[in-house]
Design an enzyme around this catalytic site. Structure first.
Site, PDB file in Angstrom:
ATOM      1  N   ASP A   1      -4.505  -8.755  -7.811  1.00 18.58           N
ATOM      2  CA  ASP A   1      -5.012 -10.005  -7.236  1.00 18.58           C
ATOM      3  C   ASP A   1      -5.088 -11.114  -8.274  1.00 18.58           C
ATOM      4  O   ASP A   1      -4.847 -12.275  -7.959  1.00 18.58           O
ATOM      5  CB  ASP A   1      -6.392  -9.781  -6.602  1.00 18.58           C
ATOM      6  CG  ASP A   1      -6.253  -9.231  -5.187  1.00 18.58           C
ATOM      7  OD1 ASP A   1      -5.402  -9.745  -4.442  1.00 18.58           O
ATOM      8  OD2 ASP A   1      -6.967  -8.281  -4.843  1.00 18.58           O
TER       9      ASP A   1
ATOM     10  N   GLU B   1     -10.824 -10.525 -10.713  1.00 17.51           N
ATOM     11  CA  GLU B   1      -9.527 -10.644 -10.029  1.00 17.51           C
ATOM     12  C   GLU B   1      -9.317 -12.030  -9.443  1.00 17.51           C
ATOM     13  O   GLU B   1      -8.363 -12.256  -8.702  1.00 17.51           O
ATOM     14  CB  GLU B   1      -9.342  -9.551  -8.978  1.00 17.51           C
ATOM     15  CG  GLU B   1     -10.461  -9.396  -7.984  1.00 17.51           C
ATOM     16  CD  GLU B   1     -10.249  -8.233  -7.016  1.00 17.51           C
ATOM     17  OE1 GLU B   1      -9.155  -7.654  -6.964  1.00 17.51           O
ATOM     18  OE2 GLU B   1     -11.203  -7.912  -6.293  1.00 17.51           O
TER      19      GLU B   1
ATOM     20  N   HIS C   1       0.816  -1.210   0.000  1.00 20.10           N
ATOM     21  CA  HIS C   1       0.000   0.000   0.000  1.00 20.10           C
ATOM     22  C   HIS C   1       0.848   1.258   0.000  1.00 20.10           C
ATOM     23  O   HIS C   1       0.438   2.287  -0.518  1.00 20.10           O
ATOM     24  CB  HIS C   1      -0.998  -0.054   1.152  1.00 20.10           C
ATOM     25  CG  HIS C   1      -1.959  -1.145   0.915  1.00 20.10           C
ATOM     26  ND1 HIS C   1      -3.078  -0.974   0.143  1.00 20.10           N
ATOM     27  CD2 HIS C   1      -1.891  -2.457   1.205  1.00 20.10           C
ATOM     28  CE1 HIS C   1      -3.676  -2.129   0.014  1.00 20.10           C
ATOM     29  NE2 HIS C   1      -2.991  -3.053   0.648  1.00 20.10           N
TER      30      HIS C   1
ATOM     31  N   CYS D   1      -7.836  -2.075 -13.771  1.00 21.99           N
ATOM     32  CA  CYS D   1      -7.559  -1.110 -12.698  1.00 21.99           C
ATOM     33  C   CYS D   1      -6.412  -1.560 -11.812  1.00 21.99           C
ATOM     34  O   CYS D   1      -6.035  -0.846 -10.885  1.00 21.99           O
ATOM     35  CB  CYS D   1      -8.810  -0.821 -11.880  1.00 21.99           C
ATOM     36  SG  CYS D   1      -9.425  -2.239 -10.977  1.00 21.99           S
TER      37      CYS D   1
HETATM   38  C1  PEP Z   1      -6.276  -5.443  -7.873  1.00 21.73           C
HETATM   39  O1  PEP Z   1      -6.372  -6.460  -7.176  1.00 21.73           O
HETATM   40  O2  PEP Z   1      -5.633  -5.395  -8.940  1.00 21.73           O
HETATM   41  C2  PEP Z   1      -6.922  -4.195  -7.446  1.00 21.73           C
HETATM   42  C3  PEP Z   1      -6.990  -3.159  -8.253  1.00 21.73           C
HETATM   43  O3  PEP Z   1      -7.416  -4.117  -6.197  1.00 21.73           O
HETATM   44  P1  PEP Z   1      -6.537  -3.985  -4.854  1.00 21.73           P
HETATM   45  O4  PEP Z   1      -5.118  -3.703  -5.273  1.00 21.73           O
HETATM   46  O5  PEP Z   1      -7.138  -2.888  -4.066  1.00 21.73           O
HETATM   47  O6  PEP Z   1      -6.725  -5.323  -4.235  1.00 21.73           O
HETATM   48 MG    MG Z   2      -7.845  -6.583  -5.613  1.00 25.42          MG
END
Ligand code: PEP
Ligand code: MG
Length: 551
Positions: free
Chosen positions: A454, A430, A188, A501
């Site tokens: 993911d 995902e 993060h 995304c």
């Molecule tokens: C992902 O898993 O690619 C995603 C965009 O969600 P996060 O990174 O918040 O799990």
């Molecule tokens: Mg994700």
């Protein structure tokens, strides 16, 4: 010269003082005190400081976030001096002869419990406000700096690693870059750094020593190097790179206002990922054409209790309104796995990434889901909101999500509260299972968005948080790219759009493959918008091939 080598996870060259993140001890214990009057004085000072801070926050909110949020801070400031609340703290101090921290904690809990027990839902929700105010007074009593940075000048933030709830509370205006001992490009801290458009280097291990605090460091987010006391040659190289970076920024600025279209006319929707309403300014500054992923977890991670419907509504409304009619895809709660929220009281899991996370929590706890959906639908009339469900694996889950939406719309209808019944509903692709049943899923929703972070983790059986998997965590793996193509084909067959995304969306080397697959939208960190736009505008979609899907 000291050279530390890590992994560059957010580009950029920067120089600044190293500052180690302060992780405060917030446990409050009861202590008997000799001088109760002195405790009262400490309390009065803490209250005064709290009121001042809240007034500043209200002022800032009035400028940036709107009147309703500002009023919330005004109300909090008034509560600090509420007669009954103060009386409750003082009587605890006097009767128990205890420390001010304990008295504030007791009074806060007592008042919060009293509100939580009320019949009226609005009053119940005020319990969270009281806890919030009490925590602010406690912070002032205990010398805890909100946001973990007690420095006037901007700094480079150093830490072992930062938890999602910690990154959310950071005072971002003071951070020039990040360096962490652990972490990975999907951590993060890395995602936050890319959103902010500042350099970050992770995986420095023990080379990053606490004794370096206060020393000037030179970061290169591309090569992953951190240098202290550079020799002349290194210094000159860093300076040259910095100058080039500034030139590049100027060139990219010319991309603002340009269309996201290839040389042969294929349009791409170029949106942004954000983690909180305050990131919208970066979206606008970088000319993002919408928001393709608003991670709503920030509301839950930054709170000490379930965020109320009104609090959520305010946040969603503010983002939708600020984007002025451009699409804002808000993802419903995605906690669990690495994003733990204490007040959810989740059981400890052996394999949290495979456990009760994201949509599974919402489907298990309809009240939590309902509160968020009500806030989302109420906000839907203030802009172009789309709702997205994370971690979908099965058709029945989507049907259940849609039923929850129907039921919320019906409630709002009965209550005479306006909402947009045509709010788009989408899902994240995902998990491998969502790819395999993509054709059926596509018939139920308005869009797909591929979460490559993911999807890589689950397809390749590689923990996305681990920083020692190296080449095994390969987001360019043909299996992953074929999965994206399968999802895209299913989406287009059903006549819906598909975006990406996950972090891979901003990987310019993948753009030809995405164009060949027929991806309709890319959602990237705000800082990546202009470089991706430049790449799109230099591409010829018709010449792009699927060669990367070959083994
Ligand atoms: C992902 O898993 O690619 C995603 C965009 O969600 P996060 O990174 O918040 O799990
Ligand atoms: Mg994700």
């Amino acid at each position: 010269m000291i050279l530390m080598q890590g992994k560059g996870v957010s580009k950029g060259v920067i120089k600044g003082k190293l500052y180690f993140f302060q992780r405060p001890d917030t446990t409050v214990a009861m202590r008997q005190v000799e001088d109760v009057e002195a405790e009262k004085q400490r309390l009065a000072q803490a209250q005064e400081a709290t009121v001042q801070q809240l007034n500043i926050l209200a002022e800032k909110a009035r400028e940036d976030a709107g009147e309703e949020i500002a009023i919330l801070f005004d109300t909090h400031a008034m509560f600090v001096e509420d007669e009954d609340y103060v009386e409750c703290i003082l009587s605890c101090l006097e009767e128990e002869g205890c420390n001010a921290e304990y008295a504030v904690q007791m009074a806060g809990e007592q008042f919060a419990a009293m509100f939580a027990a009320m019949d009226d839902a609005y009053m119940q929700a005020r319990a969270a406000d009281i806890r919030d105010v009490s925590q602010r007074i406690l912070n002032n009593l205990m010398g805890i700096v909100e946001g973990g940075i007690d420095s006037e000048e901007p700094i480079i933030l150093a830490a072992d690693d930062l938890a999602p709830s910690e990154t959310i509370q950071l005072d971002k205006s003071k951070i020039l870059g990040f360096v962490t001992q652990g972490g990975s490009s999907n951590s993060h801290t890395a995602i936050l750094a890319r959103t902010m458009g500042i350099p970050a280097i992770c995986g420095l291990g023990d080379a990053l020593k606490a004794e370096y605090a206060g020393r000037v460091a030179y970061l290169d987010g591309e090569t992953g190097s951190v240098v202290l006391d550079p020799d002349e040659l290194t210094h000159a190289q860093i300076r040259e790179k910095y100058n080039k970076q500034q030139e590049m920024k100027e060139i990219l600025a010319t991309m603002k206002g340009q269309e996201d279209v290839t040389l042969d006319g294929k349009k791409m929707l170029l949106y942004c990922n954000i983690g909180s309403p305050e990131d919208v300014s970066a979206v606008l500054a970088n000319d993002g054409q919408g928001i393709g992923l608003f991670r709503s977890e920030f509301l839950y991670l930054s709170a000490s209790d379930y965020p109320s419907e009104d609090e959520q509504f305010e946040a969603y409304r503010a983002v939708a309104a600020a984007m002025n009619g451009k699409r804002v895809v808000i993802r419903t709660l995605d906690i669990g796995a690495d994003k733990q929220v204490d007040y959810f009281g989740m059981k400890k899991e052996e394999n949290p990434a495979l456990g009760v996370r994201a949509i599974r929590i919402c489907l298990n706890r309809p009240e939590v889901f309902r509160t968020q959906l009500r806030a989302l639908y109420r906000a839907s009339v203030f802009g172009k909101i789309a709702i997205m469900f994370p971690m979908i694996t099965s058709v029945w889950e989507v049907k259940e999500c849609k039923r929850a939406c129907q039921s919320v719309m019906k409630e709002l209808e009965t209550e005479g509260i306006p909402y947009n019944p045509d709010t788009e509903l989408g899902i994240m692709i995902e998990t491998p299972s969502s790819v395999f049943v993509a054709e059926e899923l596509a018939k139920l929703v308005d869009f797909f968005s591929v979460g490559t972070n993911d999807l890589t983790q689950y397809t390749l059986a590689c923990d996305r948080q681990a920083n020692d998997l190296g080449k095994f965590y390969d987001p360019h793996h043909p299996a992953l790219l074929r999965a994206i193509k399968m999802a895209a084909d299913a989406a287009h067959k059903a006549g819906i759009w598909i975006g990406i995304c996950g972090e891979l969306g901003a990987d310019i080397s993948m753009l030809p493959t995405f164009l060949a697959i027929g991806i309709d939208e890319l959602s990237v960190s705000p800082a990546a918008v202009l470089p991706v736009r430049a790449a799109i505008r230099q591409s010829i979609a018709q010449t792009c091939t699927l060669e990367m899907l070959e083994c």
